[in-house]
Design an enzyme around this catalytic site. Structure first.
Site, mmCIF file in Angstrom:
data_model
loop_
_atom_site.group_PDB
_atom_site.id
_atom_site.type_symbol
_atom_site.label_atom_id
_atom_site.label_comp_id
_atom_site.label_asym_id
_atom_site.label_seq_id
_atom_site.Cartn_x
_atom_site.Cartn_y
_atom_site.Cartn_z
ATOM 1 N N LEU A 68 0.705 -1.021 -0.051
ATOM 2 C CA LEU A 68 -0.068 0.043 -0.067
ATOM 3 C C LEU A 68 0.705 1.535 0.263
ATOM 4 O O LEU A 68 0.290 2.382 0.061
ATOM 5 C CB LEU A 68 -1.149 -0.090 1.378
ATOM 6 C CG LEU A 68 -2.109 -0.987 0.844
ATOM 7 C CD1 LEU A 68 -1.961 -1.840 0.877
ATOM 8 C CD2 LEU A 68 -3.108 -0.419 2.382
ATOM 9 N N LYS A 99 9.305 6.924 -8.031
ATOM 10 C CA LYS A 99 9.670 5.821 -7.726
ATOM 11 C C LYS A 99 9.654 5.084 -6.128
ATOM 12 O O LYS A 99 9.743 4.265 -6.190
ATOM 13 C CB LYS A 99 11.176 6.424 -6.320
ATOM 14 C CG LYS A 99 12.180 7.422 -7.627
ATOM 15 C CD LYS A 99 13.150 7.665 -6.383
ATOM 16 C CE LYS A 99 14.426 8.825 -7.431
ATOM 17 N NZ LYS A 99 15.235 9.016 -6.508
ATOM 18 N N GLY A 132 10.193 -8.610 -5.596
ATOM 19 C CA GLY A 132 11.612 -8.889 -5.513
ATOM 20 C C GLY A 132 11.215 -10.041 -3.965
ATOM 21 O O GLY A 132 12.009 -10.874 -3.697
ATOM 22 N N TYR A 162 1.580 9.858 -10.434
ATOM 23 C CA TYR A 162 0.843 9.070 -9.169
ATOM 24 C C TYR A 162 0.846 7.513 -10.004
ATOM 25 O O TYR A 162 0.493 6.810 -10.654
ATOM 26 C CB TYR A 162 0.015 9.392 -8.518
ATOM 27 C CG TYR A 162 -0.711 8.345 -7.877
ATOM 28 C CD1 TYR A 162 -0.595 8.231 -6.828
ATOM 29 C CD2 TYR A 162 -2.345 8.323 -8.435
ATOM 30 C CE1 TYR A 162 -1.420 7.326 -5.959
ATOM 31 C CE2 TYR A 162 -2.943 7.745 -7.493
ATOM 32 C CZ TYR A 162 -2.663 7.161 -6.444
ATOM 33 O OH TYR A 162 -3.445 6.412 -5.709
ATOM 34 N N HIS A 208 -5.544 11.318 7.351
ATOM 35 C CA HIS A 208 -5.311 13.147 8.265
ATOM 36 C C HIS A 208 -5.911 14.071 7.613
ATOM 37 O O HIS A 208 -6.760 14.704 6.557
ATOM 38 C CB HIS A 208 -3.504 12.943 7.207
ATOM 39 C CG HIS A 208 -2.854 14.050 8.409
ATOM 40 N ND1 HIS A 208 -2.936 15.421 8.674
ATOM 41 C CD2 HIS A 208 -1.433 13.503 9.048
ATOM 42 C CE1 HIS A 208 -2.146 15.442 9.032
ATOM 43 N NE2 HIS A 208 -1.766 14.801 9.675
#
Ligand code: NAD
Ligand code: UDP
Length: 321
Positions: A79, A97, A108, A151, A187
């Site tokens: 997530l 990234k 992996g 995104y 938040h």
């Protein structure tokens, strides 16, 4: 012979201190799993999982998924990724990234320990959709160089990686395309529509409607979403997805503003602000697959989901009122 001391399932939740992750961790701990929550606290907080820290089944690790992680687990819910446009556009390179390197690192890890892995993908892979409602077969309409691309394209590339690991390495994968989800533990400065509107309504501030508010979204309460994620993880290996998880109850953003103001008992007025670039005009999940393959559909009505959400946000008011 099984040489492990514990037969409990070891479950890794990346982004586990975020909004959805905190609910998922709670659910998995309550079911008796050993839960490892990994988060770099970019948009998530320790407070979101504070009540779990005393549990012997729960462990919290500060870690950035763009770096490799070596742990032994049976299942991975991936997530980790800021989900609010404000936050994912704040550092777009890091967002890409996180999705791409994060997916490579978690895949992996899954490959090394032969874990089952679920990707929290998004309705944003459909971009500004020209098909309505959106089915999983739709390939999307994404601007690859716009402000949302970090995104959208990051998540699309993550899906690509999941399916290539599935085909090339026979990994057990699950891809959920999550539509707008709301609830407690968002938040207060998250920047997404529900948290913005509720905080503004509770403070009696103007409600910031972007554009004319005619764009649509379909809002799913977080407990329904978590139920869908867990069902997908526990489904037969052949069921890889992608599978839409969301509430088909479509409404305009203006309608959402009016509902929130009413339910908060607020006197806030609506103020208009420019529509952000590439803001999708419409969004509604077709959940036929989730219904047929997972026996899942949302059960929480908007008013019933907004009630605990509004109560949660009240604690951030200075008076606690
Ligand atoms: P969130 O921002 O509250 O949670 C994301 C969590 O990931 C945070 O705790 C953040 O600190 C953590 N994180 C970010 N980058 C990280 C990194 N590099 N390494 C480790 N942790 C990192 O958002 P959310 O709403 O809980 O979303 C959770 C997931 O679900 C995201 O992947 C999001 O794309 C996906 N999703 C959410 C929605 C929604 O409506 N809430 C819709 C579609 C998809
Ligand atoms: N929006 C709004 N006012 C706000 C925040 C968001 O009108 O204060 C709109 C936004 O332009 C979008 C919709 O609400 O059309 C949902 O925005 P959000 O950021 O929650 O998520 P998105 O679905 O766009 O990723």
């Amino acid at each position: 012979m099984n040489t492990r001391y514990s037969l409990r399932k070891r479950v890794l939740v990346t982004g586990g201190a975020g909004f959805i992750g905190a609910h998922l961790c709670r659910r998995l701990v309550a079911e008796g799993n050993d839960v490892l929550c990994v988060d770099n606290f970019y948009t998530g907080t320790r407070e979101n999982v504070a009540d779990l820290l005393a549990s012997p089944n729960f462990e919290l690790l500060r870690h950035d998924v763009t770096f490799p992680l070596f742990v032994e687990v049976d299942e991975i819910y991936n997530l980790a990724c800021p989900a609010s446009p404000v936050h994912y556009q704040n550092n777009p390179v890091q967002t890409t990234k996180t999705s791409v390197h994060g997916a490579i690192n978690m895949l992996g890890l899954a490959k090394r320990v032969r874990a089952k892995i679920l990707q929290a993908s998004t309705s944003e892979v459909y971009g500004d959709p020209t098909t309505h409602p959106q089915t999983e077969e739709y390939w999307g309409n994404v601007n690859p160089i716009g402000p949302r691309a970090c995104y959208d394209e990051g998540k699309r590339c993550a899906e690509t990686l999941f399916f290539d690991y599935y085909r090339q390495h026979r990994l057990r994968i699950k891809v959920a395309r999550i539509f707008n989800t709301y609830g407690p533990y968002m938040h207060p400065n998250d920047g997404r529509v529900v948290s913005n509107f509720v905080m503004q309504a509770l403070r009696g501030e103007p409600i910031t409607l972007y554009g004319d508010g005619s764009q649509t979204r379909s809002f799913c309460y977080v407990s329904d979403l978590v139920e869908g994620l867990v069902r997908l993880m526990n489904s037969p290996d052949e069921l890889t997805g992608p599978i839409n998880l969301g509430n088909p109850n479509e409404m305009t953003v203006r309608e959402m503003a009016e509902v929130v103001v009413r339910q908060c008992g607020s006197r806030s007025r609506i103020t208009f602000a420019p529509l952000p670039a590439d803001d999708p005009k419409q969004r509604q999940p077709d959940i036929t697959k989730a219904q047929q393959l997972l026996g899942w559909r949302p059960t929480v009505a908007l008013a019933d989901g907004l009630a605990p959400t509004i109560e949660y946000f009240r604690r951030f008011l200075p008076s606690g009122a």
